[in-house]
Enzyme design. Structure first.
Site, short mmCIF file in Angstrom:
data_model
loop_
_atom_site.label_atom_id
_atom_site.label_comp_id
_atom_site.label_asym_id
_atom_site.label_seq_id
_atom_site.Cartn_x
_atom_site.Cartn_y
_atom_site.Cartn_z
N GLY A 117 -0.46 -19.42 31.13
CA GLY A 117 0.92 -18.94 31.24
C GLY A 117 1.90 -20.08 31.04
N ARG A 160 6.37 -20.27 29.18
CA ARG A 160 7.75 -20.14 29.67
C ARG A 160 7.75 -20.33 31.18
NH1 ARG A 160 6.37 -14.54 28.34
NH2 ARG A 160 6.18 -13.37 30.28
N TYR A 217 0.52 -6.93 43.30
CA TYR A 217 0.87 -8.36 43.22
C TYR A 217 0.55 -9.05 44.53
CZ TYR A 217 3.80 -12.49 42.28
OH TYR A 217 4.26 -13.77 42.08
N LYS A 251 -2.30 -11.96 44.92
CA LYS A 251 -1.96 -13.34 45.32
C LYS A 251 -2.63 -13.71 46.64
CE LYS A 251 0.74 -14.56 41.87
NZ LYS A 251 0.37 -15.64 40.93
#
Ligand code: NAP
Length: 267
Positions: A19, A22, A163, A167
């Site tokens: 990733g 950006r 999410y 995580k």
């Protein structure tokens, strides 16, 4: 600490930032390069990773870009092989690739997207670890940093069950593997970067209140309106520190006082 503060603390090391095209990943790639690492950036948007690697090379650093989809085992294997061919075997893996979707109440979000989110944020990171770990163990050196989130703590982020679960799972990967890898020369840690002004935050603010609920909507719009989003710098510096030290098994939040002092020590 002083030995980490000079340029070149990572001279001779090869880093892969997933990733890296950006946002946080881009800043991490830049920070690692500034400390002397040869840096590979990987993501699905090849024009973005090509652009980051090109900018690093223009600035005089050693860098390359690889197409990478962490949800695809073959893509992960190919990317790691390409980095080895172009820069050398990976010494430092930064598992930064992540998606925040699907957002909304559990029964409203798409079930396939829920699973895909886990597949990127959690299983994708493990795939990348599996691909680089044999080489690290063979050389008796490796540094792995997993990009965690405040969503991994407490009840997690509202309207973001996939999410938050992904995580929190990633934090357990950090803790569990640190134990398993103890004494091997491979260290693994996690970083919670704060609420950082990236395209992920833009996306989160683009969704209607009816979809994400008032708690989510008010929190992230409020932070933006008050100018309280942070930059990626502290997380990037912390990752440099973790890549340069033999700490292991911790997930550090850039907003914690003790962690701020650590970061200030190398800035
Ligand atoms: P971002 O700007 O959306 O960047 C996410 C990066 O992950 C992009 O380069 C994206 O590239 C890549 N990515 C997504 N899916 C991928 C896949 N399947 N394979 C490979 N790369 C993939 O978001 P960001 O804010 O910089 O987030 C970076 C990390 O920090 C994420 O793990 C995020 O959860 C974490 N984080 C962010 C914040 C925040 O406030 N921004 C807070 C806590 C944690 P492609 O789409 O081109 O593949």
């Amino acid at each position: 600490m002083s030995s980490l503060s000079g340029m070149g603390a990572l001279d001779g090391r090869v880093a892969l930032v997933t990733g890296g095209g950006r946002g946080l990943g881009r800043a991490v790639a830049q920070a690692l390069a500034e400390r002397g690492a040869a840096v590979a950036v990987g993501a699905r948007s090849t024009e973005e990773v090509d652009s980051v690697a090109g900018e690093l090379r223009e600035a005089g650093y050693s860098a390359t870009s690889v197409p990478l989809d962490v949800s695809d085992p073959a893509s992960v294997e190919n990317a790691v092989r390409r980095v080895a061919d172009e820069l050398g075997t990976v010494d430092i893996l930064v598992n930064n690739a992540g998606v925040v979707w699907p957002l909304g109440m559990l029964l409203k979000v798409d079930a396939d997207e829920w699973e895909q989110s886990i597949d990127i944020n959690l299983t994708g990171a493990v795939r990348c670890i599996r691909a680089v770990l044999p080489g690290m163990l063979e050389r008796g050196f490796g540094r792995i940093v997993n990009m965690s989130s405040g969503a991994a703590a407490g009840p997690g982020m509202p309207a973001a069950s996939a999410y938050s679960v992904g995580k929190a799972g990633l934090d357990m990967v950090t803790a569990n593997l640190a134990d398993e890898l103890s004494g091997s020369g491979v260290c693994i840690n996690g970083v919670r970067p704060g609420v950082v002004d990236t395209s992920m935050q833009d996306y989160m603010r683009s969704l209607p209140r009816e979809q994400v609920g008032a708690a989510f909507y008010n929190k992230f719009h409020g932070l933006h309106e008050r100018g309280e989003l942070s930059g990626p710098g502290p997380a990037a510096q912390l990752i440099v520190l973790l890549a340069s030290s033999d700490r292991t098994g911790q997930t550090l939040d850039v907003r914690d006082e003790e962690t701020k002092q650590l970061i200030d020590g190398i800035a």
